[in-house]
Every structure is written in structure tokens, then in C-alpha cells.
Enzyme design. Structure first.
Site, mmCIF file in Angstrom:
data_model
loop_
_atom_site.group_PDB
_atom_site.id
_atom_site.type_symbol
_atom_site.label_atom_id
_atom_site.label_comp_id
_atom_site.label_asym_id
_atom_site.label_seq_id
_atom_site.Cartn_x
_atom_site.Cartn_y
_atom_site.Cartn_z
ATOM 1 N N CYS A 82 9.590 74.871 -14.222
ATOM 2 C CA CYS A 82 10.751 74.715 -15.089
ATOM 3 C C CYS A 82 10.364 74.134 -16.434
ATOM 4 O O CYS A 82 9.516 73.233 -16.522
ATOM 5 C CB CYS A 82 11.773 73.799 -14.412
ATOM 6 S SG CYS A 82 13.308 73.600 -15.337
ATOM 7 N N CYS B 55 21.605 72.421 -9.105
ATOM 8 C CA CYS B 55 20.724 72.678 -10.235
ATOM 9 C C CYS B 55 20.951 71.572 -11.258
ATOM 10 O O CYS B 55 21.868 71.657 -12.088
ATOM 11 C CB CYS B 55 21.012 74.051 -10.834
ATOM 12 S SG CYS B 55 19.814 74.554 -12.086
#
Length: 423
Positions: A353, A159
Site C-alpha cells: 500500500c 479499510c
């Protein structure tokens, strides 16, 4: 009456519990087990590490809010999962039996994979509120005695967004203090190139993020295999496309933050047939484990193959929108099973995102997450910064309220001017 146990109470576990209770009603029991007694909004941790947020603003006690919805809560850790007996063993010695188990634990932070890394050693993390607070204490010391800063991600990190966020947030904070010129910054990442993000890039993420790093005077090392960290010094092997070392770096720092490798939590990883070699839960298209049919899983703790092979290992991220979709899939499939039907709902594997950059931000949409894609969209602007601030408050408020509605789809798509995503 069936008993559904949700293991984990993060940004996947809490919505899962609320949605399960609403879908299954009073005729079935839902229990949440979590190591901590509080919920934390993990996406806000980069702000905590520079003092822009504190614990009180991004955490709240879990039990009173679950109680209001008739959901049981156990604050403890699971030491063993017995899938043949449909039973969990807790550290306090108690056993918890289940009819269905939903694993949404998030990852174990594998600091041991790089010698000298971790908050107890020589690197900081923003993966938990505790780690972010510890980073902030050292950041305050840095402000008094300026020196070089290193931020980035270790091998097997999956991530990368928070690393970029934190680099730009630190830059913005130092500029606001009018002392940015005193702090050399280097971004050290296992990605093969800037903007890879574990996704093979999204749109022009490479060009845009390289430009932003240059504009903010942040140097970078990609294909970086961090091998060891000592006090004030990071040892990095820079690899070429074939995985051979082309340069060895000794990067000095007075402050750093390196995202660690992720693995599955021990109690989950130790169950034979449940996980892949790194401890991530294997699931089918319905988010059900192929070996143990009454165990479902969602979020960072599930096994997803890398988008592509990279010289330094990188994982595939699971974004909030994607996790939300996984959770909804699980809820519908458990409800179907309880009604005598076969599971037939799958998650929407799209990556969406909002990444804060201190005073601006970047947003991306990848449909589907793994290329080739129907949509690859990457934009930046101050609106993203404001949208993420607003979403933080929105999400926490909704978790306290106990909502089961799809928050990412309802809010973030609206902020992007997108009404609905279709694969």
C-alpha cells in the site's frame, strides 16, 4: 462461444475485463455490468474531499474504452442473481445469461448499522466520488467557520488506510492555508490501537502513526464503538481488551468523515450458499465459489476472516496489489476451464500500500497479509506522496488504454525498489 460476465467496473472489474478479453480472444464474449456509466479511481477520493482533485480528473466514461477492446458494456444494476439458471436480472427488466460470472462489485456501505451516519444524515464518506464531492461542499463551509473535526472508521470497517490518509490530508491542507490552529482534530477508530490497519499492524506502523498523529496535533480514540451520530455530536463507547465499555465519549464536530462498515451488495448477498452472513462472497484458493463452480469473485466483496479478534469488530483490507493478483488468478482459471482443465492458479495474498499524508506518505508491505509474516515493512517519506500522485495518473492512463498488464506489480514495486515479491 462462452459468455463471461464481469459484475462491477472498478479497480478490479476493469482490469479483469481487459485481461479476460486478451486471454480468451475473439472466440469468447466478455460483458461488463456496472451501475454507473463511469469508472472512478477510488484511491483519489480523499483528495477530492479537500478540492485537490475533481470528478473530471479521476473519472472517465466506461463504454468507449471497452468498445475499443470488443468488450460489451451494460450500464444498469443487477436486482437478482439466478445461479441455477446462470442468469442475471437487471432493473430495466432484461435478463443476461452467462457461462461464467465474475463478481467484483466492491462493498455495500452499511451506514444503517450506526444510527445517524451516512452522507444523507450526519457523517461524510470518501468511499465514492459522489460522497467525496458532498464532503468537499461542507469542507468549504468549514473553512469559513472553523470548528472541530472528527475523522475515523466505524465498527466493521475493513479499510483503514483512507481514514488515516484523509486525516493527514486535511491537516496538510489547513497548514497550507495557515489556519490549522483553528481546527481541533480527533481520530476515532474501531482499531484496537493506532496503526492496526485491520492487519494486526505492519512493522512499526503503531509507533510511526502514533508519532505522526502527535506531531500533527491530532488526538485519538481507539477501540471506539461509534453508536450514534447526531448533528454536531458523535457518541462513542471506548472498549477495553475484553470488550467492556471503559469510557463513553460525546465528541463534538463541525465536520467529520467516518468510514462505514462494509457488507455485500444486496443482489449478491441474497443468493443462498454464495456468501457469508455479512454478504461477502465465499471463495476457494482459486477464487471460485465452492457452491456455484462457475462463479468467481475478487476484491473487497470476497470473504476473508479477520486477522484477529478485536474488541470492536474490524475487517481485513484488500489492497490494490492483492486485488490485481486475485483478478489474474480468476482469468487463468476461467481460461483453464474453457480448455477442459481444472483451475490451478491461486492469488498472491500480499498487502502492499501507498498511503498519502498530504505532503509526505507511508508505504507498507506485508508478506503474507495475514501474520506470521516473512516480510513486514513500513516506511514513510515524501517519495510516497509523489509516488501515489504519479500512480494515479499512470493507472487511469492504462485503464483508458485497455492494458491487461499487472500495474501494481510493475509500478509500485519499482517505486519501492523491489523487483519481485516471492511468498
Amino acid at each position: 462461444m462462452a459468455h463471461v460476465v464481469v459484475l462491477g467496473a472498478g479497480t478490479g472489474g476493469m482490469p479483469c475485463a481487459y485481461e479476460l478479453k486478451e486471454k480468451l480472444g475473439k472466440s469468447h464474449q466478455v460483458t461488463v455490468i456496472n451501475t454507473n456509466e463511469y469508472f472512478q479511481f477510488t484511491p483519489s477520493n480523499p483528495w477530492v474531499a479537500v478540492g485537490w482533485r475533481d470528478r473530471k480528473s479521476i473519472t472517465f466514461p466506461i463504454k468507449p474504452y471497452l468498445d475499443r477492446k470488443g468488450i460489451n458494456f451494460i450500464c444498469d444494476s443487477v436486482t437478482k442473481i439466478d445461479p441455477s439458471g446462470n442468469k442475471l436480472e437487471l432493473t430495466n427488466g432484461d435478463d443476461v445469461e452467462y457461462d461464467f460470472l465474475v463478481i467484483v462489485t466492491g462493498p455495500r456501505l452499511a451506514f444503517e448499522e450506526v444510527e445517524g451516519s451516512g452522507p444523507e444524515n450526519n457523517t461524510h464518506s470518501i468511499c465514492t466520488i459522489d460522497h467525496a464531492e458532498k464532503a468537499y461542499e461542507d469542507y468549504k463551509k468549514l473553512l469559513k467557520e472553523p470548528g472541530p473535526i472528527v475523522i475515523g472508521a466505524m465498527p466493521f470497517a475493513s479499510c483503514f488506510g483512507p481514514a488515516y490518509e484523509f486525516a493527514f490530508i486535511v491537516d496538510a491542507d489547513l497548514r497550507k492555508r495557515k489556519i490549522r490552529d483553528k481546527f481541533p482534530m480527533t481520530f476515532v477508530t474501531s482499531e484496537p490501537y493506532i496503526g492496526h490497519l485491520g492487519l494486526g499492524g505492519v512493522g512499526d506502523s503503531k509507533g510511526m502513526l502514533e508519532s505522526e498523529l502527535r506531531n500533527h496535533h491530532i488526538k485519538w480514540i481507539t477501540n471506539a464503538k461509534t453508536t450514534k451520530v447526531e448533528a454536531g455530536k458523535m457518541f462513542v463507547d471506548e472498549m477495553d481488551a475484553s470488550g467492556e465499555v471503559v469510557k463513553q465519549h460525546e465528541v463534538a464536530f463541525d465536520f467529520n468523515m467516518m468510514l462505514p462498515a462494509f457488507k455485500g451488495v444486496d443482489a449478491v448477498a441474497n443468493v443462498e450458499g454464495l456468501c457469508n452472513p455479512r454478504g461477502f462472497v465465499m471463495v476457494d484458493q482459486h477464487h471460485r465459489n465452492p457452491t456455484y463452480k462457475n462463479i468467481y469473485s475478487a476484491g473487497v466483496c470476497i470473504a476473508i476472516p479477520p486477522v484477529e479478534v478485536t474488541p470492536v469488530p474490524t475487517g481485513t483490507p484488500k489492497t490494490g496489489y492483492m486485488i490485481e493478483s486475485m483478478v489474474t488468478s480468476i482469468v487463468h482459471n476461467i481460461a483453464d476451464e474453457l480448455n477442459g482443465k481444472e483451475p490451478n492458479t491461486g492469488a498472491t495474498w500480499n498487502a502492499i500500500c501507498l498511503a498519502d499524508m498530504g505532503d509526505t506518505g507511508a508505504a507498507f508491505v506485508a508478506i503474507p497479509q495475514i501474520p506470521p509474516r516473512n516480510v513486514a515493512w513500513f516506511k514513510k517519506g515524501k517519495w510516497v506522496h509523489m509516488a501515489k500522485i504519479a500512480f494515479e495518473k499512470y493507472f487511469i492512463r492504462k485503464m483508458k488504454k485497455g492494458t491487461s498488464e499487472p500495474l501494481y506489480e510493475k509500478y509500485i514495486l519499482k517505486m519501492m525498489g523491489i523487483q519481485k515479491l516471492d511468498d
